[in-house]
Design a protein around this motif. Structure first.
Motif, PDB file in Angstrom:
ATOM      1  N   PHE A  21       0.841  -1.194   0.000  1.00 56.67           N
ATOM      2  CA  PHE A  21       0.000   0.000   0.000  1.00 56.67           C
ATOM      3  C   PHE A  21       0.879   1.247   0.000  1.00 56.67           C
ATOM      4  O   PHE A  21       1.824   1.356   0.775  1.00 56.67           O
ATOM      5  CB  PHE A  21      -0.888  -0.007   1.249  1.00 56.67           C
ATOM      6  CG  PHE A  21      -2.364   0.093   0.949  1.00 56.67           C
ATOM      7  CD1 PHE A  21      -3.002  -0.906   0.221  1.00 56.67           C
ATOM      8  CD2 PHE A  21      -3.109   1.174   1.393  1.00 56.67           C
ATOM      9  CE1 PHE A  21      -4.358  -0.833  -0.043  1.00 56.67           C
ATOM     10  CE2 PHE A  21      -4.465   1.258   1.132  1.00 56.67           C
ATOM     11  CZ  PHE A  21      -5.097   0.254   0.407  1.00 56.67           C
ATOM     12  N   GLY A  22       0.539   2.231  -0.860  1.00 52.00           N
ATOM     13  CA  GLY A  22       1.350   3.431  -0.988  1.00 52.00           C
ATOM     14  C   GLY A  22       1.091   4.459   0.106  1.00 52.00           C
ATOM     15  O   GLY A  22       0.061   4.429   0.786  1.00 52.00           O
ATOM     16  N   TYR A  23       2.052   5.375   0.267  1.00 44.27           N
ATOM     17  CA  TYR A  23       1.987   6.407   1.306  1.00 44.27           C
ATOM     18  C   TYR A  23       0.682   7.195   1.216  1.00 44.27           C
ATOM     19  O   TYR A  23      -0.054   7.330   2.201  1.00 44.27           O
ATOM     20  CB  TYR A  23       3.188   7.346   1.162  1.00 44.27           C
ATOM     21  CG  TYR A  23       3.271   8.430   2.221  1.00 44.27           C
ATOM     22  CD1 TYR A  23       4.065   8.257   3.348  1.00 44.27           C
ATOM     23  CD2 TYR A  23       2.569   9.631   2.086  1.00 44.27           C
ATOM     24  CE1 TYR A  23       4.154   9.248   4.319  1.00 44.27           C
ATOM     25  CE2 TYR A  23       2.647  10.621   3.048  1.00 44.27           C
ATOM     26  CZ  TYR A  23       3.437  10.426   4.167  1.00 44.27           C
ATOM     27  OH  TYR A  23       3.510  11.403   5.123  1.00 44.27           O
ATOM     28  N   LYS A  24       0.370   7.723   0.030  1.00 42.31           N
ATOM     29  CA  LYS A  24      -0.830   8.554  -0.118  1.00 42.31           C
ATOM     30  C   LYS A  24      -2.091   7.730   0.103  1.00 42.31           C
ATOM     31  O   LYS A  24      -3.072   8.223   0.668  1.00 42.31           O
ATOM     32  CB  LYS A  24      -0.854   9.211  -1.493  1.00 42.31           C
ATOM     33  CG  LYS A  24      -1.954  10.254  -1.628  1.00 42.31           C
ATOM     34  CD  LYS A  24      -1.906  10.960  -2.969  1.00 42.31           C
ATOM     35  CE  LYS A  24      -2.957  12.074  -3.036  1.00 42.31           C
ATOM     36  NZ  LYS A  24      -4.311  11.620  -2.691  1.00 42.31           N
ATOM     37  N   GLN A  25      -2.077   6.477  -0.314  1.00 43.97           N
ATOM     38  CA  GLN A  25      -3.234   5.613  -0.079  1.00 43.97           C
ATOM     39  C   GLN A  25      -3.506   5.445   1.416  1.00 43.97           C
ATOM     40  O   GLN A  25      -4.654   5.447   1.855  1.00 43.97           O
ATOM     41  CB  GLN A  25      -3.003   4.235  -0.707  1.00 43.97           C
ATOM     42  CG  GLN A  25      -3.071   4.191  -2.219  1.00 43.97           C
ATOM     43  CD  GLN A  25      -2.771   2.794  -2.745  1.00 43.97           C
ATOM     44  OE1 GLN A  25      -1.641   2.304  -2.627  1.00 43.97           O
ATOM     45  NE2 GLN A  25      -3.786   2.152  -3.285  1.00 43.97           N
ATOM     46  N   ILE A  26      -2.436   5.306   2.166  1.00 47.03           N
ATOM     47  CA  ILE A  26      -2.585   5.140   3.615  1.00 47.03           C
ATOM     48  C   ILE A  26      -3.137   6.413   4.237  1.00 47.03           C
ATOM     49  O   ILE A  26      -4.034   6.368   5.079  1.00 47.03           O
ATOM     50  CB  ILE A  26      -1.237   4.767   4.260  1.00 47.03           C
ATOM     51  CG1 ILE A  26      -0.708   3.464   3.674  1.00 47.03           C
ATOM     52  CG2 ILE A  26      -1.384   4.638   5.769  1.00 47.03           C
ATOM     53  CD1 ILE A  26       0.720   3.147   4.076  1.00 47.03           C
ATOM     54  N   VAL A  27      -2.592   7.568   3.837  1.00 41.39           N
ATOM     55  CA  VAL A  27      -3.072   8.853   4.352  1.00 41.39           C
ATOM     56  C   VAL A  27      -4.560   9.015   4.063  1.00 41.39           C
ATOM     57  O   VAL A  27      -5.355   9.371   4.944  1.00 41.39           O
ATOM     58  CB  VAL A  27      -2.277  10.023   3.744  1.00 41.39           C
ATOM     59  CG1 VAL A  27      -2.907  11.360   4.154  1.00 41.39           C
ATOM     60  CG2 VAL A  27      -0.823   9.965   4.180  1.00 41.39           C
ATOM     61  N   ASP A  28      -4.944   8.742   2.820  1.00 38.66           N
ATOM     62  CA  ASP A  28      -6.353   8.870   2.429  1.00 38.66           C
ATOM     63  C   ASP A  28      -7.234   7.932   3.245  1.00 38.66           C
ATOM     64  O   ASP A  28      -8.340   8.301   3.660  1.00 38.66           O
ATOM     65  CB  ASP A  28      -6.520   8.563   0.939  1.00 38.66           C
ATOM     66  CG  ASP A  28      -5.908   9.636   0.041  1.00 38.66           C
ATOM     67  OD1 ASP A  28      -5.660  10.743   0.556  1.00 38.66           O
ATOM     68  OD2 ASP A  28      -5.670   9.355  -1.143  1.00 38.66           O
ATOM     69  N   LEU A  29      -6.752   6.719   3.495  1.00 38.44           N
ATOM     70  CA  LEU A  29      -7.531   5.725   4.232  1.00 38.44           C
ATOM     71  C   LEU A  29      -7.732   6.160   5.687  1.00 38.44           C
ATOM     72  O   LEU A  29      -8.836   6.037   6.237  1.00 38.44           O
ATOM     73  CB  LEU A  29      -6.826   4.364   4.176  1.00 38.44           C
ATOM     74  CG  LEU A  29      -7.562   3.192   4.820  1.00 38.44           C
ATOM     75  CD1 LEU A  29      -8.876   2.923   4.098  1.00 38.44           C
ATOM     76  CD2 LEU A  29      -6.690   1.940   4.814  1.00 38.44           C
ATOM     77  N   LEU A  30      -6.676   6.663   6.326  1.00 37.27           N
ATOM     78  CA  LEU A  30      -6.789   7.112   7.714  1.00 37.27           C
ATOM     79  C   LEU A  30      -7.803   8.243   7.841  1.00 37.27           C
ATOM     80  O   LEU A  30      -8.611   8.264   8.774  1.00 37.27           O
ATOM     81  CB  LEU A  30      -5.424   7.570   8.240  1.00 37.27           C
ATOM     82  CG  LEU A  30      -4.322   6.521   8.376  1.00 37.27           C
ATOM     83  CD1 LEU A  30      -3.078   7.143   8.998  1.00 37.27           C
ATOM     84  CD2 LEU A  30      -4.779   5.334   9.199  1.00 37.27           C
ATOM     85  N   ILE A  31      -7.755   9.177   6.895  1.00 37.98           N
ATOM     86  CA  ILE A  31      -8.675  10.316   6.932  1.00 37.98           C
ATOM     87  C   ILE A  31     -10.107   9.849   6.661  1.00 37.98           C
ATOM     88  O   ILE A  31     -11.051  10.231   7.358  1.00 37.98           O
ATOM     89  CB  ILE A  31      -8.251  11.383   5.909  1.00 37.98           C
ATOM     90  CG1 ILE A  31      -6.900  11.988   6.306  1.00 37.98           C
ATOM     91  CG2 ILE A  31      -9.317  12.470   5.788  1.00 37.98           C
ATOM     92  CD1 ILE A  31      -6.333  12.946   5.287  1.00 37.98           C
ATOM     93  N   GLU A  32     -10.259   8.988   5.660  1.00 35.11           N
ATOM     94  CA  GLU A  32     -11.592   8.515   5.265  1.00 35.11           C
ATOM     95  C   GLU A  32     -12.272   7.721   6.385  1.00 35.11           C
ATOM     96  O   GLU A  32     -13.460   7.894   6.654  1.00 35.11           O
ATOM     97  CB  GLU A  32     -11.469   7.631   4.021  1.00 35.11           C
ATOM     98  CG  GLU A  32     -12.793   7.023   3.563  1.00 35.11           C
ATOM     99  CD  GLU A  32     -12.594   6.036   2.428  1.00 35.11           C
ATOM    100  OE1 GLU A  32     -13.510   5.234   2.201  1.00 35.11           O
ATOM    101  OE2 GLU A  32     -11.525   6.066   1.774  1.00 35.11           O
ATOM    102  N   ARG A  33     -11.503   6.859   7.055  1.00 32.67           N
ATOM    103  CA  ARG A  33     -12.075   5.995   8.102  1.00 32.67           C
ATOM    104  C   ARG A  33     -12.024   6.629   9.490  1.00 32.67           C
ATOM    105  O   ARG A  33     -12.571   6.075  10.434  1.00 32.67           O
ATOM    106  CB  ARG A  33     -11.339   4.657   8.119  1.00 32.67           C
ATOM    107  CG  ARG A  33     -11.496   3.843   6.841  1.00 32.67           C
ATOM    108  CD  ARG A  33     -12.969   3.549   6.555  1.00 32.67           C
ATOM    109  NE  ARG A  33     -13.136   2.738   5.384  1.00 32.67           N
ATOM    110  CZ  ARG A  33     -13.260   1.405   5.403  1.00 32.67           C
ATOM    111  NH1 ARG A  33     -13.215   0.761   6.561  1.00 32.67           N
ATOM    112  NH2 ARG A  33     -13.415   0.736   4.291  1.00 32.67           N
ATOM    113  N   GLY A  34     -11.357   7.759   9.620  1.00 33.30           N
ATOM    114  CA  GLY A  34     -11.293   8.416  10.913  1.00 33.30           C
ATOM    115  C   GLY A  34     -10.518   7.630  11.955  1.00 33.30           C
ATOM    116  O   GLY A  34     -10.879   7.623  13.138  1.00 33.30           O
ATOM    117  N   VAL A  35      -9.439   6.961  11.525  1.00 31.73           N
ATOM    118  CA  VAL A  35      -8.604   6.194  12.445  1.00 31.73           C
ATOM    119  C   VAL A  35      -7.193   6.765  12.417  1.00 31.73           C
ATOM    120  O   VAL A  35      -6.821   7.501  11.509  1.00 31.73           O
ATOM    121  CB  VAL A  35      -8.575   4.691  12.073  1.00 31.73           C
ATOM    122  CG1 VAL A  35      -9.956   4.081  12.248  1.00 31.73           C
ATOM    123  CG2 VAL A  35      -8.066   4.477  10.646  1.00 31.73           C
TER     124      VAL A  35
END
Length: 228
Positions: A21-35
């Protein structure tokens, strides 16, 4: 007197990422899921590590700086620089992950968090597979029990169930999780056990011990131990 276990308070349906998983994908996922962190798992759902906001922020910390580690830098600084140059979950994650069994007590989980200075723990089943995640906030749920429920637990399970005491012998008052015990029991050891058991109950914040006893059997026990 059944104490809460990690499986009782953990969050199920955990959001995970693969090592690629890429850096930006992880950032987007954390923001999207609120974790604030996600476990990194392999194809078999085995936990390889954890990527947190702190891991991702190393790139911001060393933005524009030379991220090549030098020989005599402190290990922590070298790890931070290495993560700053990472761009996948596998290179960013903290590994090995500190995990906890689903059957662990909340006290055991809290001690793990304290020992390893982490804010959350992936939860594993008996097969070592990921089944949830538990955070510091989850561990505080043990203190959400109402005063009436705590008092009834003390009367029914501690005094009546374990110690076989007549409830009229002991007065139990509970205010916002603070327990006050008063009255008179037969032996000093009985009073000590009662206090110890009450302290271990979910929802209990403090215990005020005003119990009296008719016979101090603890001095007798010490003498027997010394004589033996």
């Amino acid at each position: 007197m059944n104490s809460l276990l990690v499986r009782d308070v953990m969050t199920r349906g955990v959001v995970t990422v693969a090592p690629g998983f890429g850096y930006k994908q992880i950032v987007d996922l954390l923001i999207e899921r609120g974790v604030s962190a996600v476990p990194v798992v392999d194809d078999a759902r085995k936990v390889l590590g954890v990527v947190s906001e702190a891991d991702l922020l190393h790139k911001v910390e060393f933005d524009g700086a030379d991220v090549h580690a030098r020989l005599f830098e402190r290990r922590r600084h070298r790890v931070a620089k290495r993560k700053a140059s990472g761009d996948t979950a596998g290179s960013l994650m903290s590994s090995p992950a500190v995990t906890v069994p689903a059957t662990a007590t909340l006290t055991q989980a809290a001690r793990l968090m304290e020992r390893h200075n982490v804010k959350r723990l992936p939860v594993l089943d008996d097969a070592g597979d990921l089944v949830g995640i538990v955070s510091r906030r989850d561990l505080l749920r043990r203190y959400l029990r109402g005063d009436d429920a705590i008092r009834q637990d003390i009367l029914d399970n501690v005094l009546g169930g374990v110690l076989w005491l007549d409830p009229v012998e002991v007065t139990v008052e509970v205010t916002e999780g603070r327990v006050a015990l008063s009255g008179k029991v037969d032996r000093r050891s009985t009073a000590q056990i009662a206090v110890r058991l009450v302290r271990a109950l979910d929802g209990v914040v403090t215990v005020t011990d005003d119990l009296e006893w008719g016979f101090d059997d603890t001095t007798l026990q010490h003498r027997y131990t010394f004589d033996a």
